[in-house]
Design an enzyme around this catalytic site. Structure first.
Site, PDB file in Angstrom:
ATOM      1  N   SER A   1      -1.471  -1.562  -4.195  1.00 23.27           N
ATOM      2  CA  SER A   1      -2.427  -0.709  -3.932  1.00 23.27           C
ATOM      3  C   SER A   1      -2.154   0.532  -3.331  1.00 23.27           C
ATOM      4  CB  SER A   1      -3.585  -1.405  -2.910  1.00 23.27           C
ATOM      5  OG  SER A   1      -4.055  -2.542  -3.460  1.00 23.27           O
ATOM      6  N   SER A   2      -2.991   1.805  -3.694  1.00 21.78           N
ATOM      7  CA  SER A   2      -2.533   2.881  -3.365  1.00 21.78           C
ATOM      8  C   SER A   2      -3.824   3.541  -2.608  1.00 21.78           C
ATOM      9  CB  SER A   2      -1.969   3.876  -4.224  1.00 21.78           C
ATOM     10  OG  SER A   2      -2.444   3.750  -5.470  1.00 21.78           O
TER      11      SER A   2
ATOM     12  N   LYS B   1       0.885  -1.195   0.086  1.00 20.34           N
ATOM     13  CA  LYS B   1      -0.056   0.086   0.015  1.00 20.34           C
ATOM     14  C   LYS B   1       0.759   1.314   0.154  1.00 20.34           C
ATOM     15  CE  LYS B   1      -4.272   1.435   0.119  1.00 20.34           C
ATOM     16  NZ  LYS B   1      -5.344   0.895  -0.503  1.00 20.34           N
TER      17      LYS B   1
END
Length: 371
Positions: free
Chosen positions: A233-234, A165
């Site tokens: 993912s961000s 992330k």
């Protein structure tokens, strides 16, 4: 040597629900203070302003504290939420916890057999001007190596899944960079999601020796550069790269194992089956869902609309659609393909897969129960 791992998938019944985690702890399946990572899907829009990720994060952390885990420890637990359960994808969480050594008896005892292991690390702070550039690649690669070491993995071939992330760009962080005389890769916040994910994947690929160090110009442009195990993912929740490395190691013990493969395109069911087989399940040449026999814990996929607008030579309109962003369309498509394989719509399918698997496809990881 790291501890053995218990891993379970649980449904999420509403946006702020973490009752199934509480039930696992109450039933003695795992201890709150031994939960080391959570990876899941929430039902928001999957975009920059998807606050279901923050709501779910708070709900799960509150349960861990309520069930006896120290609050400061819980703050450090990596919880990665991928927003957007388009189509049949069902909100759920996969929870990883360490197993007390005294519980590892019989077939679960440590041996030369490779079993599931997990390591976690945080990168150095990522400034907005780092995102999409080699500075980010280097910082991510360094964190991956630390997480590998903590997982007890020395051979990159034993790494099958790296979930990250990272921060994306917002109006606020873009303004901050400019106030300091810096430039950013893009001023389009939604595009920065793809950018952050893709750049992070290149960092993973560098750390694992899948590619040589790329240049700034390669980021988002040379799609032949990719990682086969990255799942990136961000969001707006953090300003570092949060890295969870999942692989196999001997001497750990436990009942679970992980494997991986890649989907060559959005319809590649064989890629999913290959990941399940790579994890250690003995399956027939042309397997069916019934052959899984309840032994599949979960699969984790990244997907991306092919840059040429084609799937197996047939044209589609995803990249030109002004009504529904292609992120949601390809996620829904691959979610359906995946659920058809597993027989379970609670699958981790996440979009924005630049530099994660081949263009138009994406990495697949599978965790199975060999106990």
């Amino acid at each position: 040597m790291p501890d053995a791992i218990e891993v379970r998938k649980v449904p999420i019944h509403s946006v702020a629900d973490a009752s199934e985690l509480a039930k696992l702890i109450d039933d003695g399946v795992m201890q709150a203070e031994r939960v080391i990572a959570i990876i899941g899907k929430t039902e928001g829009n999957g975009g920059v302003n998807d606050y279901t990720r923050i709501i779910a994060d708070r709900a799960f952390r509150e349960v861990l504290v309520e069930k006896g885990a120290p609050a400061e420890q819980v703050k450090q637990v990596p919880i990665v939420w991928s927003g957007g359960t388009d189509g049949v994808i069902s909100p759920h969480a996969t929870i990883f916890a360490t197993v007390p050594p005294e519980d590892l008896t019989g077939a679960l005892a440590p041996s030369d057999e490779q079993r599931l292991t997990v390591g976690f690390a945080m990168s150095e702070r990522l400034a907005p001007e780092d995102i999409g550039r080699t500075a980010m690649i280097t910082k991510v690669a360094d964190a991956v190596k630390v997480a590998m070491e903590r997982a007890g993995i020395s051979d990159p071939a034993d790494v099958h899944y790296v979930q990250t992330k990272t921060p994306l760009l917002t109006i606020h962080t873009i303004r901050d960079a400019k106030s300091r005389g810096k430039t950013v890769w893009t001023e389009h916040t939604h595009e920065s999601m793809d950018l952050s994910n893709g750049c992070t994947a290149l960092g993973i690929a560098v750390a694992l020796g899948e590619i040589e160090m790329p240049s700034d110009e390669d980021v988002m442009h040379d799609r032949s550069l990719y990682s086969s195990v990255a799942s990136c993912s961000s969001g707006v929740e953090l300003d570092q790269a949060q890295v969870v490395v999942v692989g196999n190691a001997p001497g750990v013990g436990g009942r679970y194992r992980i494997g991986h493969s890649v989907m060559k395109d959005a319809l590649d069911q064989d890629g999913i089956w290959e990941a399940i087989k790579d994890a250690g399940l003995d399956l027939p040449e042309r397997p069916r869902t019934s052959d899984l026999d309840g032994r599949l814990v979960n699969v984790f996929l990244k997907c991306e609309a092919s840059q040429d607008g084609l799937v197996r030579g047939r044209r589609n309109a995803m990249l030109d659609d002004s009504d529904v962003h292609w992120h949601r369309q390809i996620k829904s498509c691959v979610g359906g393909v995946t659920a058809a394989v597993t027989g379970d719509p609670a699958v981790f399918v996440s979009v924005s897969a630049a530099h994660q698997g081949p263009d138009g496809g994406g990495p697949v990881a599978a965790i199975v129960d060999l106990g």
